[in-house]
Scaffold this motif. Structure first.
Motif, PDB file in Angstrom:
ATOM      1  N   HIS A  76    -104.481  12.462  54.861  1.00 19.38           N
ATOM      2  CA  HIS A  76    -103.151  11.982  55.251  1.00 19.38           C
ATOM      3  C   HIS A  76    -102.515  12.932  56.257  1.00 19.38           C
ATOM      4  N   VAL A  77    -102.512  14.205  55.924  1.00 21.07           N
ATOM      5  CA  VAL A  77    -101.889  15.213  56.794  1.00 21.07           C
ATOM      6  C   VAL A  77    -102.580  15.261  58.151  1.00 21.07           C
ATOM      7  N   ALA A  78    -103.907  15.248  58.162  1.00 19.56           N
ATOM      8  CA  ALA A  78    -104.663  15.315  59.416  1.00 19.56           C
ATOM      9  C   ALA A  78    -104.422  14.073  60.273  1.00 19.56           C
ATOM     10  N   THR A  79    -104.374  12.905  59.635  1.00 16.19           N
ATOM     11  CA  THR A  79    -104.158  11.670  60.385  1.00 16.19           C
ATOM     12  C   THR A  79    -102.771  11.651  61.006  1.00 16.19           C
ATOM     13  N   VAL A  80    -101.761  11.986  60.240  1.00 18.25           N
ATOM     14  CA  VAL A  80    -100.393  11.987  60.752  1.00 18.25           C
ATOM     15  C   VAL A  80    -100.244  12.996  61.886  1.00 18.25           C
ATOM     16  N   ALA A  81    -100.933  14.113  61.800  1.00 19.51           N
ATOM     17  CA  ALA A  81    -100.867  15.123  62.863  1.00 19.51           C
ATOM     18  C   ALA A  81    -101.444  14.609  64.179  1.00 19.51           C
ATOM     19  N   ARG A  82    -102.310  13.612  64.097  1.00 23.33           N
ATOM     20  CA  ARG A  82    -102.910  13.044  65.316  1.00 23.33           C
ATOM     21  C   ARG A  82    -102.102  11.884  65.897  1.00 23.33           C
ATOM     22  N   LEU A  83    -101.035  11.477  65.234  1.00 21.46           N
ATOM     23  CA  LEU A  83    -100.176  10.395  65.715  1.00 21.46           C
ATOM     24  C   LEU A  83     -98.995  10.966  66.504  1.00 21.46           C
ATOM     25  N   HIS A  84     -98.763  10.416  67.673  1.00 20.42           N
ATOM     26  CA  HIS A  84     -97.686  10.916  68.537  1.00 20.42           C
ATOM     27  C   HIS A  84     -96.917   9.744  69.126  1.00 20.42           C
ATOM     28  N   ALA A  85     -95.602   9.831  69.080  1.00 22.95           N
ATOM     29  CA  ALA A  85     -94.745   8.833  69.709  1.00 22.95           C
ATOM     30  C   ALA A  85     -94.451   9.284  71.119  1.00 22.95           C
ATOM     31  N   ALA A  86     -94.806   8.465  72.077  1.00 25.21           N
ATOM     32  CA  ALA A  86     -94.532   8.774  73.473  1.00 25.21           C
ATOM     33  C   ALA A  86     -93.255   8.053  73.907  1.00 25.21           C
ATOM     34  N   GLY A  87     -92.387   8.766  74.577  1.00 26.27           N
ATOM     35  CA  GLY A  87     -91.144   8.164  75.048  1.00 26.27           C
ATOM     36  C   GLY A  87     -91.334   7.288  76.266  1.00 26.27           C
ATOM     37  N   ASP A  88     -92.366   7.573  77.048  1.00 26.29           N
ATOM     38  CA  ASP A  88     -92.654   6.761  78.230  1.00 26.29           C
ATOM     39  C   ASP A  88     -94.127   6.893  78.597  1.00 26.29           C
ATOM     40  N   LEU A  89     -94.549   6.139  79.567  1.00 24.82           N
ATOM     41  CA  LEU A  89     -95.962   6.142  79.961  1.00 24.82           C
ATOM     42  C   LEU A  89     -96.438   7.490  80.502  1.00 24.82           C
ATOM     43  N   ALA A  90     -95.546   8.283  81.052  1.00 24.44           N
ATOM     44  CA  ALA A  90     -95.947   9.572  81.615  1.00 24.44           C
ATOM     45  C   ALA A  90     -96.470  10.516  80.538  1.00 24.44           C
ATOM     46  N   GLU A  91     -96.004  10.349  79.324  1.00 25.96           N
ATOM     47  CA  GLU A  91     -96.465  11.199  78.230  1.00 25.96           C
ATOM     48  C   GLU A  91     -97.875  10.832  77.836  1.00 25.96           C
ATOM     49  N   VAL A 129     -94.769   5.429  64.076  1.00 22.69           N
ATOM     50  CA  VAL A 129     -95.433   6.608  63.516  1.00 22.69           C
ATOM     51  C   VAL A 129     -94.922   6.856  62.093  1.00 22.69           C
ATOM     52  N   GLU A 130     -93.615   6.727  61.891  1.00 26.40           N
ATOM     53  CA  GLU A 130     -93.048   6.917  60.554  1.00 26.40           C
ATOM     54  C   GLU A 130     -93.569   5.851  59.584  1.00 26.40           C
ATOM     55  N   ARG A 131     -93.674   4.615  60.044  1.00 35.01           N
ATOM     56  CA  ARG A 131     -94.172   3.515  59.208  1.00 35.01           C
ATOM     57  C   ARG A 131     -95.636   3.729  58.831  1.00 35.01           C
ATOM     58  N   ILE A 132     -96.428   4.191  59.783  1.00 36.74           N
ATOM     59  CA  ILE A 132     -97.842   4.476  59.509  1.00 36.74           C
ATOM     60  C   ILE A 132     -97.958   5.603  58.484  1.00 36.74           C
ATOM     61  N   ALA A 133     -97.189   6.662  58.688  1.00 40.29           N
ATOM     62  CA  ALA A 133     -97.225   7.808  57.765  1.00 40.29           C
ATOM     63  C   ALA A 133     -96.838   7.373  56.352  1.00 40.29           C
ATOM     64  N   LEU A 134     -95.845   6.511  56.234  1.00 43.08           N
ATOM     65  CA  LEU A 134     -95.420   6.019  54.929  1.00 43.08           C
ATOM     66  C   LEU A 134     -96.527   5.184  54.274  1.00 43.08           C
ATOM     67  N   GLY A 135     -97.175   4.346  55.063  1.00 45.31           N
ATOM     68  CA  GLY A 135     -98.278   3.549  54.537  1.00 45.31           C
ATOM     69  C   GLY A 135     -99.429   4.419  54.067  1.00 45.31           C
ATOM     70  N   LEU A 136     -99.724   5.458  54.819  1.00 40.69           N
ATOM     71  CA  LEU A 136    -100.789   6.378  54.425  1.00 40.69           C
ATOM     72  C   LEU A 136    -100.412   7.120  53.148  1.00 40.69           C
ATOM     73  N   ARG A 137     -99.146   7.485  53.026  1.00 39.59           N
ATOM     74  CA  ARG A 137     -98.666   8.165  51.814  1.00 39.59           C
ATOM     75  C   ARG A 137     -98.877   7.257  50.600  1.00 39.59           C
ATOM     76  N   GLY A 138     -98.672   5.962  50.781  1.00 41.88           N
ATOM     77  CA  GLY A 138     -98.906   5.008  49.700  1.00 41.88           C
ATOM     78  C   GLY A 138    -100.371   4.975  49.292  1.00 41.88           C
ATOM     79  N   ARG A 139    -101.266   5.099  50.250  1.00 41.41           N
ATOM     80  CA  ARG A 139    -102.698   5.143  49.933  1.00 41.41           C
ATOM     81  C   ARG A 139    -103.053   6.411  49.177  1.00 41.41           C
ATOM     82  N   VAL A 140    -102.382   7.516  49.508  1.00 41.33           N
ATOM     83  CA  VAL A 140    -102.602   8.769  48.773  1.00 41.33           C
ATOM     84  C   VAL A 140    -102.173   8.567  47.329  1.00 41.33           C
ATOM     85  N   ALA A 141    -101.013   7.952  47.132  1.00 41.73           N
ATOM     86  CA  ALA A 141    -100.495   7.730  45.778  1.00 41.73           C
ATOM     87  C   ALA A 141    -101.434   6.862  44.948  1.00 41.73           C
ATOM     88  N   LYS A 142    -102.140   5.949  45.602  1.00 43.72           N
ATOM     89  CA  LYS A 142    -103.071   5.058  44.901  1.00 43.72           C
ATOM     90  C   LYS A 142    -104.466   5.663  44.760  1.00 43.72           C
TER      91      LYS A 142
END
Length: 77
Positions: free
Chosen positions: A62-77, A41-54
């Motif tokens: 960027h903000v909306a996309t990152v807000a939709r990304l979630h790291a799940a700790g396990d399958l139950a999440e 999720v952090e890597r994706i957010a950084l890549g998107l930030r690079g696209r904003v800069a360009k």
């Protein structure tokens, strides 16, 4: 809202998660390696930030996309 689960936070899983999130889906990344989902999720957010800069992506998208990304700790999440 629509949610998709992606199993595997490597290059392919991250790409799928980014595409889903940019398309308006909530994307939950899950990986067997502890911390891999959060790192992806952090890597994706950084890549998107690079696209904003360009000027290829708006800051609002960027903000909306990152807000939709979630790291799940396990399958139950």
């Amino acid at each position: 809202s629509r949610t998709v689960a992606i199993l595997g936070a490597g290059a392919m899983g991250s790409g799928i998660a980014e595409t889903a999130a940019r398309s308006g889906w909530n994307a939950r990344l899950c990986d067997v390696r502890p911390g891999a989902s959060r790192e992806a999720v952090e890597r994706i957010a950084l890549g998107l930030r690079g696209r904003v800069a360009k000027g290829k992506l708006s800051d609002d998208d960027h903000v909306a996309t990152v807000a939709r990304l979630h790291a799940a700790g396990d399958l139950a999440e």
